[in-house]
Design a protein around this motif. Structure first.
Motif, PDB file in Angstrom:
ATOM      1  N   SER A   1       0.974  -1.108   0.051  1.00 30.34           N
ATOM      2  CA  SER A   1      -0.009  -0.110   0.015  1.00 30.34           C
ATOM      3  C   SER A   1       0.763   1.329  -0.082  1.00 30.34           C
ATOM      4  CB  SER A   1      -0.949   0.111   1.095  1.00 30.34           C
ATOM      5  OG  SER A   1      -1.748  -1.293   1.294  1.00 30.34           O
ATOM      6  N   GLY A   2       0.474   2.374   0.123  1.00 31.81           N
ATOM      7  CA  GLY A   2       1.122   3.420   0.285  1.00 31.81           C
ATOM      8  C   GLY A   2       1.243   3.980   1.774  1.00 31.81           C
ATOM      9  N   GLY A   3       1.456   5.235   1.760  1.00 32.99           N
ATOM     10  CA  GLY A   3       1.570   5.763   3.261  1.00 32.99           C
ATOM     11  C   GLY A   3       2.712   5.502   3.917  1.00 32.99           C
ATOM     12  N   SER A   4       2.705   5.515   5.303  1.00 30.45           N
ATOM     13  CA  SER A   4       3.831   5.416   6.398  1.00 30.45           C
ATOM     14  C   SER A   4       4.391   3.811   6.154  1.00 30.45           C
ATOM     15  CB  SER A   4       3.548   5.615   7.608  1.00 30.45           C
ATOM     16  OG  SER A   4       2.501   4.876   7.930  1.00 30.45           O
TER      17      SER A   4
ATOM     18  N   ASP B   1      -3.401  -0.991  -3.492  1.00 28.38           N
ATOM     19  CA  ASP B   1      -4.060   0.308  -3.957  1.00 28.38           C
ATOM     20  C   ASP B   1      -3.022   1.340  -4.740  1.00 28.38           C
ATOM     21  OD1 ASP B   1      -3.101   1.221  -1.505  1.00 28.38           O
ATOM     22  OD2 ASP B   1      -4.610   2.987  -1.541  1.00 28.38           O
TER      23      ASP B   1
ATOM     24  N   ARG C   1      -2.635   5.396  -6.363  1.00 27.67           N
ATOM     25  CA  ARG C   1      -3.298   6.680  -6.777  1.00 27.67           C
ATOM     26  C   ARG C   1      -3.299   6.816  -8.301  1.00 27.67           C
ATOM     27  NH1 ARG C   1      -0.622   9.492  -2.177  1.00 27.67           N
ATOM     28  NH2 ARG C   1      -1.439   8.373  -0.319  1.00 27.67           N
TER      29      ARG C   1
ATOM     30  N   ASN D   1       2.008   5.691  -5.384  1.00 26.41           N
ATOM     31  CA  ASN D   1       2.350   4.767  -4.493  1.00 26.41           C
ATOM     32  C   ASN D   1       3.644   3.862  -5.022  1.00 26.41           C
ATOM     33  OD1 ASN D   1       0.578   5.538  -2.440  1.00 26.41           O
ATOM     34  ND2 ASN D   1      -0.796   3.923  -2.937  1.00 26.41           N
TER      35      ASN D   1
ATOM     36  N   GLY E   1      -1.808  -0.298   5.402  1.00 27.41           N
ATOM     37  CA  GLY E   1      -1.862   0.614   6.239  1.00 27.41           C
ATOM     38  C   GLY E   1      -3.162   1.218   6.672  1.00 27.41           C
ATOM     39  N   MET E   2      -3.543   1.963   7.752  1.00 31.41           N
ATOM     40  CA  MET E   2      -4.906   2.382   7.905  1.00 31.41           C
ATOM     41  C   MET E   2      -4.908   3.859   8.252  1.00 31.41           C
ATOM     42  SD  MET E   2      -7.357   0.946  10.854  1.00 31.41           S
ATOM     43  CE  MET E   2      -6.620   1.971  12.150  1.00 31.41           C
TER      44      MET E   2
ATOM     45  N   HIS F   1      -9.902   3.703   7.027  1.00 33.10           N
ATOM     46  CA  HIS F   1      -9.877   3.123   5.557  1.00 33.10           C
ATOM     47  C   HIS F   1      -8.660   2.208   5.491  1.00 33.10           C
ATOM     48  CE1 HIS F   1      -7.075   6.654   4.792  1.00 33.10           C
ATOM     49  NE2 HIS F   1      -6.524   5.356   3.878  1.00 33.10           N
TER      50      HIS F   1
ATOM     51  N   ALA G   1      -6.196   0.344   2.232  1.00 35.30           N
ATOM     52  CA  ALA G   1      -6.056   0.430   0.697  1.00 35.30           C
ATOM     53  C   ALA G   1      -6.609   1.725   0.074  1.00 35.30           C
ATOM     54  CB  ALA G   1      -6.634  -0.953  -0.008  1.00 35.30           C
TER      55      ALA G   1
ATOM     56  N   LYS H   1      -9.619  11.186   0.880  1.00 35.03           N
ATOM     57  CA  LYS H   1      -7.953  11.404   1.220  1.00 35.03           C
ATOM     58  C   LYS H   1      -7.337  11.655  -0.370  1.00 35.03           C
ATOM     59  CE  LYS H   1      -3.594   9.381   2.758  1.00 35.03           C
ATOM     60  NZ  LYS H   1      -3.099   8.183   3.011  1.00 35.03           N
TER      61      LYS H   1
ATOM     62  N   ARG I   1      -8.479   6.704  -7.563  1.00 34.84           N
ATOM     63  CA  ARG I   1      -7.379   5.634  -7.294  1.00 34.84           C
ATOM     64  C   ARG I   1      -7.910   4.291  -7.871  1.00 34.84           C
ATOM     65  NH1 ARG I   1      -5.583   6.469  -1.607  1.00 34.84           N
ATOM     66  NH2 ARG I   1      -5.381   8.474  -1.407  1.00 34.84           N
TER      67      ARG I   1
ATOM     68  N   LYS J   1      -4.284   7.253  15.286  1.00 39.07           N
ATOM     69  CA  LYS J   1      -5.273   6.075  14.651  1.00 39.07           C
ATOM     70  C   LYS J   1      -5.671   5.421  15.891  1.00 39.07           C
ATOM     71  CE  LYS J   1      -2.998   6.606  10.663  1.00 39.07           C
ATOM     72  NZ  LYS J   1      -1.853   5.796   9.952  1.00 39.07           N
TER      73      LYS J   1
HETATM   74  C1  6PG Z   1      -2.899   5.248   0.122  1.00 43.16           C
HETATM   75  C2  6PG Z   1      -2.839   4.207   1.026  1.00 43.16           C
HETATM   76  C3  6PG Z   1      -3.626   4.264   2.222  1.00 43.16           C
HETATM   77  C4  6PG Z   1      -2.868   4.152   3.354  1.00 43.16           C
HETATM   78  C5  6PG Z   1      -3.346   4.720   4.523  1.00 43.16           C
HETATM   79  C6  6PG Z   1      -2.369   5.043   5.643  1.00 43.16           C
HETATM   80  O1  6PG Z   1      -2.523   5.237  -1.191  1.00 43.16           O
HETATM   81  O2  6PG Z   1      -3.395   6.369   0.395  1.00 43.16           O
HETATM   82  O3  6PG Z   1      -2.669   3.020   0.395  1.00 43.16           O
HETATM   83  O4  6PG Z   1      -4.544   3.056   2.273  1.00 43.16           O
HETATM   84  O5  6PG Z   1      -1.947   3.016   3.408  1.00 43.16           O
HETATM   85  O6  6PG Z   1      -3.960   6.020   4.443  1.00 43.16           O
HETATM   86  O7  6PG Z   1      -1.701   5.847   5.560  1.00 43.16           O
HETATM   87  P1  6PG Z   1      -0.653   6.302   6.538  1.00 43.16           P
HETATM   88  O8  6PG Z   1       0.260   5.434   6.994  1.00 43.16           O
HETATM   89  O9  6PG Z   1       0.324   7.356   5.877  1.00 43.16           O
HETATM   90  O10 6PG Z   1      -1.201   7.051   7.580  1.00 43.16           O
END
Ligand code: 6PG
Length: 266
Positions: free
Chosen positions: A49-52, A80, A82, A92, A157-158, A163, A165, A189, A194, A217
């Motif tokens: 996934s993306g994010g942290s 997922d 973008r 991502n 991530g969440m 949410h 993905a 977001k 996406r 979170k």
């Molecule tokens: C995306 C992600 C999304 C991400 C969560 C948590 O493309 O936005 O895949 O699902 O994993 O928003 O992101 P953080 O860990 O940065 O809060």
């Protein structure tokens, strides 16, 4: 590990004292799944996934993992993405490439990023088509229960809204039962467009890890994991429940701070 346990409705909780400890455990977990899948199937099909998440996977680029992991057997996908150009700061793919994939010897032809010249709908359809070919050749395994792909691991991530993905609370995409990959054009977001794996695909995986850190979170972690009876809001993260696979939550102390103690066996 600070604390580990099994929530009442399944899944494993790994609650870590800090983010560094979590990152080490996450690298160990992924390296171990890779070893098992390569031994059993000859491939390791992993969805990111993306994010942290990507920076939390950073230890995989370091010793011993950079040498011990069988990178040539990795097939990399996105749970997922973008719908932006691959070199866009919001991509991502770019995040994972810069933070991980460019630092380890993965095979470029095994990296399945989306086609960034298409609309969201077309990109989702094409991604599903590509997946179908890889399921036919069993590069990606197939679920014994549905005809869905069975990823060796899907890493999620969440968001603070629960949410996962690009499946957002109360969004129609949560009801998708037939498609493997769907698209949205109204993501709360940014960016709005996406593509995302659907719940049937996520829940068909052999392993799903939800990786969450930070106090912002904590409420969503509580709502996603604790048993609160019929009144409990159905967060997307709460709908992650692999039918025939294993779910692991990687949490730090801050994100786990609102969990009911009874959810964990010390
Ligand atoms: C995306 C992600 C999304 C991400 C969560 C948590 O493309 O936005 O895949 O699902 O994993 O928003 O992101 P953080 O860990 O940065 O809060």
């Amino acid at each position: 590990m600070a604390h580990s346990g099994v929530p009442k409705d399944g899944g494993e909780l790994r609650i870590h004292e800090n983010v560094d400890e979590l990152a080490t455990d996450l690298a160990d977990y992924i390296a171990e799944l890779s070893e098992i899948s390569v031994k059993e199937r000859g491939f390791f099909a992993i969805a990111l996934s993306g994010g942290s998440l990507i920076s939390l996977m950073g230890k995989l680029c370091e010793a011993p993992y950079n040498k011990t992991v069988d990178w040539a057997k990795w097939y990399i996908f996105w749970a997922d993405e973008r719908v932006v150009a691959k070199n866009h700061v919001d991509s991502n793919y770019k995040l994972a490439k810069d933070g991980l994939l460019s630092k380890v010897p993965v095979v470029p032809g095994h990296v399945y990023s989306i086609n960034d010249s298409l609309s969201a709908e077309e990109a989702a359809n094409e991604y599903e088509f590509v997946l179908r070919q890889l399921v036919k050749t069993r590069t990606v395994a197939v679920s014994e229960i549905s005809d869905c792909p069975k990823f060796d691991v899907i890493l999620l991530g969440m968001g603070p809204d629960g949410h996962v993905a690009s499946l957002f609370p109360n969004h129609m995409a949560l009801n998708e039962k037939d498609e493997w990959v769907t698209f949205i054009t109204d993501s709360p977001k940014p960016p709005p467009e996406r593509i995302t794996f659907t719940l049937p695909v996520i829940n068909s995986a052999s392993n799903v890890a939800v990786v969450v850190t930070g106090a912002n979170k904590a409420e969503a972690v509580h709502l996603a994991i604790d048993n609160m009876g019929p009144e409990c809001p159905m967060l997307p993260a709460r709908m992650v429940c692999p039918t025939n696979g294993k779910l692991v939550w990687f949490l730090d102390r801050a994100s786990a701070s609102k969990l009911e103690d009874s959810q964990c066996t010390k």
